[in-house]
Enzyme design. Structure first.
Site, PDB file in Angstrom:
ATOM      1  N   ASP A 266      36.646  44.902  33.193  1.00  0.00           N
ATOM      2  CA  ASP A 266      37.864  44.203  33.737  1.00  0.00           C
ATOM      3  C   ASP A 266      39.047  44.848  33.415  1.00  0.00           C
ATOM      4  O   ASP A 266      39.404  45.320  32.282  1.00  0.00           O
ATOM      5  CB  ASP A 266      37.693  42.606  33.245  1.00  0.00           C
ATOM      6  N   GLU A 301      37.295  48.057  36.658  1.00  0.00           N
ATOM      7  CA  GLU A 301      38.141  47.402  37.759  1.00  0.00           C
ATOM      8  C   GLU A 301      39.469  47.965  37.295  1.00  0.00           C
ATOM      9  O   GLU A 301      39.978  47.850  36.150  1.00  0.00           O
ATOM     10  CB  GLU A 301      38.248  45.969  37.564  1.00  0.00           C
TER      11      GLU A 301
END
Length: 609
Positions: A266, A301
């Protein structure tokens, strides 16, 4: 200081061993509890072993034993390295036995080139909201053409409801979903169904509720770097060796003990590290090594369009396998849904820009971003197409809208089919968000389960966040703390049988079937495809390989009339056929000439000349 990766509690030689890192403290005790998690049954002193580490051995304990850690008389606190938190993030930690009767000895993972990702939130994917409840759905996902499920974070988070990005016990799969045993069963079943499992991991921050790391030491965080969540995780300051080991050993654990096939990291732009090698490189290398010969992929990401993430270490990069490339989503969203707020102001949604994004993988390669006020991106050309992950919706792009409304609420069915084809006909790695394959109507809203005071602040902040967005003016933002917000977000799998959804599902089956089987669509190299704007309102995508070329003619809007100059061209699929939910009376291809109204996509095959 040499970091130690084996931390927390583990079973060894008929006893439970404990290891704690509390470098600013002198006295550590392991406090044990009865089955109810309330009654204290004992306190075991832990001996200092140097470097801020303390160790203890409890011969009478075994799997399931509950404990906390008392530090210099304070607490006791849950163990941040615990493998299970059966009573929540504030309750006692539990000893987990990682042994499991795995049946996946022949499973070798999924190659990056073959990935078709399906993003899943465990709590809302089924009515039950558990790992076990998802298992009956796995076979049909594989039959559809999905090759790996990508599970949103499962590390223990506060309460029973949450997206998972406020996790605090990184090693403990959420009890709300079924805990460690439930996750092992799901992964084993996924492999039996022919599906890989990618797990979303958060190493850029810890949630505020249930975060006891500072009770152990202040060294987990640093003021040298700031993130949107406050002080950054300390990957490059005093004591960083053990903080790095926490993240690295967590990645290793998922791969080794849970047979996970890859990690989605993330917001890697907020994983700040000024040392070499970068923590991202170490996570990727150690995760792959933990696979023991199984294919393991690590995907970032990241919104910066930074090719360093997927550049090999010997060429100065971090060596990850893939990176989310959001420009594709943004260009299509601007064109078909008309979004203009926030970062969408950087995108025009023209045929020219859409074609350029498809040719490259992302659009911004160093141009100045109006939204950021500075250059954004690096040249994409050196990166193989499968390294870019594209989507037309994901948990952020749905859930971070005020009402959590899906793409289908903002675009016509024809536009949805067109966007879906653009996603699946290109050589990039596609990601679907659960339910996308039938254009699900259930929202995916932002939901939390914090204590009353923090919950009030979250609700107020959420509503304040959207007050200046013109596209959400007048909208009543759902209360994240209201259980009904969570319930509204649960998938309704019965929608698939309704005519307006069954056609979309058939379209996805067709596209994914072509992607998997056609030789031209299986070729993923830079030299095996092209994309060009053939008018202000149309794009042509060509895929080459084997004995035939596949051409996708995409009418973004208005009429498209083009002669391919190949009268032998054969139609493979047309998005507006009745079987896909359209209303076309016939496939609009006659002796190599195609004429139809957009939005629509015609996919044809011509022999290689």
């Amino acid at each position: 200081m040499k970091a130690i990766r084996t931390m927390g509690a583990w079973i060894e030689g008929g006893a439970v061993r404990f290891r704690v890192w509390a470098p600013e403290h002198d006295r550590v005790e392991i406090v044990t509890y009865g089955e109810d998690g309330e009654e204290v049954t004992g306190a075991l002193p832990a001996a200092p072993t140097g470097g801020g580490y303390f160790e203890a051995t409890a011969p009478g304990l075994g799997a399931g034993a509950l404990y906390k850690v008392r530090i210099d008389g304070a607490g006791p606190f849950p163990d941040p390295y615990a493998r299970a938190q059966p009573l929540g993030v504030h309750g006692p930690s539990a000893v987990d036995d990682p042994s499991f009767a795995w049946t996946d000895a022949g499973w070798k993972g999924v190659a990056l080139e073959d990935l078709v990702l399906y993003e899943v939130h465990i709590g809302t994917a089924t009515q039950e909201g558990t790992f076990d409840a998802l298992i009956p759905r796995l076979a049909e996902l594989r039959e559809l053409g999905i090759t790996a499920i990508e599970i949103m974070p499962v590390a223990s988070f506060p309460g029973e409801r949450g997206w998972g990005y406020d996790g605090v016990d990184l090693f403990a799969p959420s009890a709300a979903y079924g805990g460690p045993e439930g996750l092992r069963r799901l992964v084993d079943a996924a492999h039996a169904a022919g599906l890989g499992v990618i797990l979303d991991c958060v190493y850029n921050h810890f949630g505020p509720d249930g975060n006891y790391l500072r009770a152990y030491t202040k060294r987990y965080f640093t003021e040298r770097h700031k993130t949107p969540w406050g002080d950054a995780v300390n990957y490059d300051g005093e004591g960083a060796e053990q903080v790095r080991a926490l993240a690295i050993s967590n990645a290793e654990m998922w791969i080794r003990d849970f047979h996970i096939d890859g990690l989605r990291l993330d917001a890697t732009h907020a994983i700040l590290d000024d040392t070499a090698p970068h923590i991202l490189r170490e996570i990727a290398e150690r995760a792959r090594a933990a696979g023991g010969g199984r294919r393991v992929v690590v995907i970032a990401e990241d919104s910066l369009n930074d090719t360093r993430l997927v550049t090999p270490p010997e060429q100065g990069g971090h060596g990850l396998d893939g990176v989310w490339a959001d420009d594709f989503h943004h260009e299509l969203r601007v064109l078909f849904a008309g979004d203009r707020d926030g970062y969408f102001e950087d995108h025009r949604g023209t045929a020219e820009d859409i074609a350029a994004t498809i040719r490259k993988g992302w659009l911004y390669e160093g141009q100045v971003s109006k939204h950021a006020g500075k250059p954004r991106g690096t040249p994409a050309e050196p990166v193989p197409p499968p390294c870019f992950v594209h989507c037309i919706q994901n948990h952020d792009q749905i859930g971070n809208r005020a009402l959590g409304d899906r793409l289908g609420a903002a675009v016509s069915p024809a536009a949805f089919r067109t966007m879906s084809a653009l996603l699946l006909i290109t050589p990039y790695t596609p990601l679907l968000f659960m339910g996308q394959e039938w254009n699900a109507r259930t929202p995916f809203q932002y939901f939390t389960d914090h204590d009353a005071e923090l919950g009030r602040l979250v609700t107020e902040g959420r509503r304040r966040e959207f007050q200046y967005f013109t596209s959400f003016s007048g909208a009543e933002v759902p209360d994240p703390q209201d259980p009904r917000t969570f319930q509204r977000s649960k998938l309704d799998w019965s929608e698939r049988q309704r005519p307006e959804h069954a056609g979309v599902l058939a379209w996805y089956r067709e596209l994914l079937g072509l992607r998997a089987a056609h030789p031209a669509l299986r070729r993923r190299g830079r030299g095996d495809f092209s994309a060009e704007a053939i008018s202000p309102d149309a794009v042509r995508i060509e895929r080459r390989g084997g004995e035939a070329t596949v051409i996708a003619l995409v009418a973004l809007r208005g009429a498209l009339d083009v002669d391919l100059g190949r009268p032998e061209a054969r139609a493979l699929a047309f998005s507006e056929e009745p079987r896909f939910g359209g209303a076309a009376q016939r496939v609009p291809l006659e002796r190599g000439r195609a004429a139809f109204e957009g939005p629509a996509v015609l996919i044809v095959e011509v022999p290689r000349s």
